[in-house]
Enzyme design. Structure first.
Site, PDB file in Angstrom:
ATOM      1  N   SER A   1       0.847  -1.208   0.000  1.00 39.00           N
ATOM      2  CA  SER A   1       0.000   0.000   0.000  1.00 39.00           C
ATOM      3  C   SER A   1       0.873   1.245   0.000  1.00 39.00           C
ATOM      4  CB  SER A   1      -0.859   0.008   1.266  1.00 39.00           C
ATOM      5  OG  SER A   1      -1.524   1.254   1.397  1.00 39.00           O
TER       6      SER A   1
ATOM      7  N   TYR B   1      -1.895  -1.269  10.316  1.00 40.25           N
ATOM      8  CA  TYR B   1      -1.999  -1.456   8.862  1.00 40.25           C
ATOM      9  C   TYR B   1      -0.800  -0.837   8.150  1.00 40.25           C
ATOM     10  CZ  TYR B   1      -3.941  -1.221   4.142  1.00 40.25           C
ATOM     11  OH  TYR B   1      -4.131  -1.351   2.787  1.00 40.25           O
TER      12      TYR B   1
HETATM   13  N1  LIG Z   1      -8.757  -0.400  -1.666  1.00 40.00           N
HETATM   14  C1  LIG Z   1      -7.735   0.382  -1.348  1.00 40.00           C
HETATM   15  O1  LIG Z   1      -7.839   1.615  -1.316  1.00 40.00           O
HETATM   16  C2  LIG Z   1      -6.398  -0.241  -1.020  1.00 40.00           C
HETATM   17  C3  LIG Z   1      -5.280   0.597  -0.971  1.00 40.00           C
HETATM   18  C4  LIG Z   1      -4.034   0.042  -0.690  1.00 40.00           C
HETATM   19  C5  LIG Z   1      -3.917  -1.314  -0.478  1.00 40.00           C
HETATM   20  N2  LIG Z   1      -5.027  -2.106  -0.518  1.00 40.00           N
HETATM   21  C6  LIG Z   1      -4.838  -3.545  -0.289  1.00 40.00           C
HETATM   22  O2  LIG Z   1      -5.414  -4.258  -1.360  1.00 40.00           O
HETATM   23  C7  LIG Z   1      -5.726  -5.589  -0.931  1.00 40.00           C
HETATM   24  C8  LIG Z   1      -7.136  -5.935  -1.363  1.00 40.00           C
HETATM   25  O3  LIG Z   1      -8.025  -5.050  -0.697  1.00 40.00           O
HETATM   26  P1  LIG Z   1      -9.373  -4.512  -1.357  1.00 40.00           P
HETATM   27  O4  LIG Z   1      -9.344  -3.053  -1.261  1.00 40.00           O
HETATM   28  O5  LIG Z   1      -9.585  -5.167  -2.674  1.00 40.00           O
HETATM   29  O6  LIG Z   1     -10.415  -5.017  -0.249  1.00 40.00           O
HETATM   30  P2  LIG Z   1     -11.745  -5.877  -0.325  1.00 40.00           P
HETATM   31  O7  LIG Z   1     -12.572  -5.499  -1.495  1.00 40.00           O
HETATM   32  O8  LIG Z   1     -12.329  -5.758   1.022  1.00 40.00           O
HETATM   33  O9  LIG Z   1     -11.211  -7.371  -0.587  1.00 40.00           O
HETATM   34  C9  LIG Z   1     -10.524  -8.086   0.396  1.00 40.00           C
HETATM   35  C10 LIG Z   1     -10.419  -9.527  -0.068  1.00 40.00           C
HETATM   36  O10 LIG Z   1      -9.613 -10.258   0.871  1.00 40.00           O
HETATM   37  C11 LIG Z   1     -10.337 -11.413   1.283  1.00 40.00           C
HETATM   38  N3  LIG Z   1      -9.902 -11.798   2.610  1.00 40.00           N
HETATM   39  C12 LIG Z   1      -9.997 -11.091   3.761  1.00 40.00           C
HETATM   40  N4  LIG Z   1      -9.503 -11.796   4.780  1.00 40.00           N
HETATM   41  C13 LIG Z   1      -9.041 -12.968   4.269  1.00 40.00           C
HETATM   42  C14 LIG Z   1      -8.427 -14.126   4.814  1.00 40.00           C
HETATM   43  N5  LIG Z   1      -8.161 -14.238   6.123  1.00 40.00           N
HETATM   44  N6  LIG Z   1      -8.107 -15.149   3.978  1.00 40.00           N
HETATM   45  C15 LIG Z   1      -8.398 -15.071   2.655  1.00 40.00           C
HETATM   46  N7  LIG Z   1      -8.987 -14.005   2.084  1.00 40.00           N
HETATM   47  C16 LIG Z   1      -9.314 -12.970   2.885  1.00 40.00           C
HETATM   48  C17 LIG Z   1     -11.816 -10.999   1.164  1.00 40.00           C
HETATM   49  O11 LIG Z   1     -12.718 -12.079   1.039  1.00 40.00           O
HETATM   50  P3  LIG Z   1     -13.405 -12.871   2.297  1.00 40.00           P
HETATM   51  O12 LIG Z   1     -14.073 -11.836   3.135  1.00 40.00           O
HETATM   52  O13 LIG Z   1     -14.356 -13.841   1.637  1.00 40.00           O
HETATM   53  O14 LIG Z   1     -12.296 -13.576   2.972  1.00 40.00           O
HETATM   54  C18 LIG Z   1     -11.745 -10.226  -0.161  1.00 40.00           C
HETATM   55  O15 LIG Z   1     -11.726 -11.123  -1.249  1.00 40.00           O
HETATM   56  C19 LIG Z   1      -5.506  -5.595   0.581  1.00 40.00           C
HETATM   57  O16 LIG Z   1      -4.241  -6.157   0.867  1.00 40.00           O
HETATM   58  C20 LIG Z   1      -5.499  -4.112   0.947  1.00 40.00           C
HETATM   59  O17 LIG Z   1      -4.782  -3.847   2.115  1.00 40.00           O
HETATM   60  C21 LIG Z   1      -6.267  -1.602  -0.782  1.00 40.00           C
END
Ligand SMILES: NC(=O)c1ccc[n+]([C@@H]2O[C@H](COP(=O)([O-])OP(=O)(O)OC[C@H]3O[C@@H](n4cnc5c(N)ncnc54)[C@H](OP(=O)(O)O)[C@@H]3O)[C@@H](O)[C@H]2O)c1
Length: 290
Positions: free
Chosen positions: A164, A181
């Site tokens: 991130s 985080y």
């Molecule tokens: N969106 C942003 O602005 C942003 C910015 C920087 C970095 N990120 C990073 O991008 C990545 C994806 O995030 P996102 O924004 O796409 O969030 P999201 O839409 O909430 O997706 C999170 C995903 O992770 C899965 N997950 C959560 N806990 C898990 C576990 N214990 N084992 C396996 N799967 C798990 C969730 O599915 P289940 O609930 O079914 O497990 C879901 O598929 C993360 O690492 C986040 O920190 C996001």
């Protein structure tokens, strides 16, 4: 004299034809964006994993309905909890039922927690570090035999870690403080560098991506609580938030021949926000980051 205009097979430079990918946190958000890109770039198998089987099944149905997949290409649902070693071992054994090798591991599942400094909970710190750091290491370790199976110096396998922009700069402070985080994402970036040097000689390249704000389920709550989408877009040097194509472009680049000499990098996908204070520091307010 060498011909410096001669690029080997330029049309296939960004192709993932026939590649096998595993995506943790692939059921929605950035993982699902990447899954769509991998399949449309030519992958033959894309494994979608997250904790909820129904969510993985839904994502797989959507992906398999894409109109422009390679003949026989498919997404496959392999639900597992990737925050534990047992969950990752179950994931590997489910994947092994379909393939004897993996070319691309996208270690993308992540968790966040927002709470003030004075009451930031011990359990939340543990949960965030377990999924965002330890599980990245364990996924790399447990998938290493499958990743090495077909990897060569000219066609290396890849691990891409979702870190991130909050792992490069300071994360969100104050009422929604993301101390665990932000620290976890900095750790994930540095873990990636260590793995790059360890696994490079085994022909597995490791890089991190550092997204800024993308309006996903994880980010939407924090975006809303810290001023809303329009305010965040206006504060970004590129004057917008992230889009699915922004993730697609970078992960396909890193996974393809185009990225085959990139190892140990951390690529920002944030419109430049990590290097900008958006004027907010002048007002004494730290700009939130996820
Ligand atoms: N969106 C942003 O602005 C942003 C910015 C920087 C970095 N990120 C990073 O991008 C990545 C994806 O995030 P996102 O924004 O796409 O969030 P999201 O839409 O909430 O997706 C999170 C995903 O992770 C899965 N997950 C959560 N806990 C898990 C576990 N214990 N084992 C396996 N799967 C798990 C969730 O599915 P289940 O609930 O079914 O497990 C879901 O598929 C993360 O690492 C986040 O920190 C996001």
């Amino acid at each position: 004299m060498t011909d410096e205009t001669a690029l080997h097979d330029y049309p296939s430079l960004f192709s993932l034809k026939g590649k096998v990918a595993v995506i943790t946190g692939g059921s929605r958000g950035l993982g699902l964006n990447a899954a769509s890109a991998f399949l449309q770039a030519g992958c033959s198998q894309v494994f979608i994993t997250s904790r909820k089987a129904a969510a993985c099944d839904r994502a797989v149905a959507q992906l398999n309905a894409l109109p422009n997949l390679q003949p026989g290409a498919r997404a496959i649902s392999v639900p597992a909890d990737s925050s534990t070693l047992a969950g990752i071992q179950s994931l590997v054994s489910q994947v092994r039922q379909h393939t004897s090798h993996v070319d691309i591991l996208f270690a993308n599942a992540g968790a966040t927690w927002g709470a003030p400094f004075d009451t930031h909970p011990d359990a939340a710190f543990q949960k965030v570090m377990d999924l965002n750091v330890k599980s990245v290491f364990l996924c790399a370790q447990q998938f290493a035999p499958l990743l090495q199976k077909r990897a060569t110096v000219d066609d290396p396998s890849r691990i891409i870690i979702t870190a991130s922009a909050a792992g490069l700069g300071v994360g969100t402070l104050g009422a929604q403080g993301t101390y665990a985080y932000s620290a976890s994402k900095a750790a994930a970036i540095h873990l990636g560098r260590n793995l790059a040097v360890e696994l490079g000689p085994r022909h597995v390249l490791v890089n991190a991506i550092c997204p800024g704000f993308f309006p996903t389920k994880m980010a939407n709550g924090l975006l809303a609580m810290t001023g809303g989408l329009a305010k965040h877009a206006a504060a970004n040097p590129a004057r917008r938030l992230g889009r699915p194509e922004d993730i697609a472009g970078v992960v396909v680049y890193l996974a393809s021949r185009a990225g085959s000499h990139v190892n140990g990098a951390a690529i920002e996908i944030d419109g430049g926000s990590v290097w900008s204070h958006g004027g907010m520091h002048e007002a004494g307010v730290a700009e939130p980051k996820l």
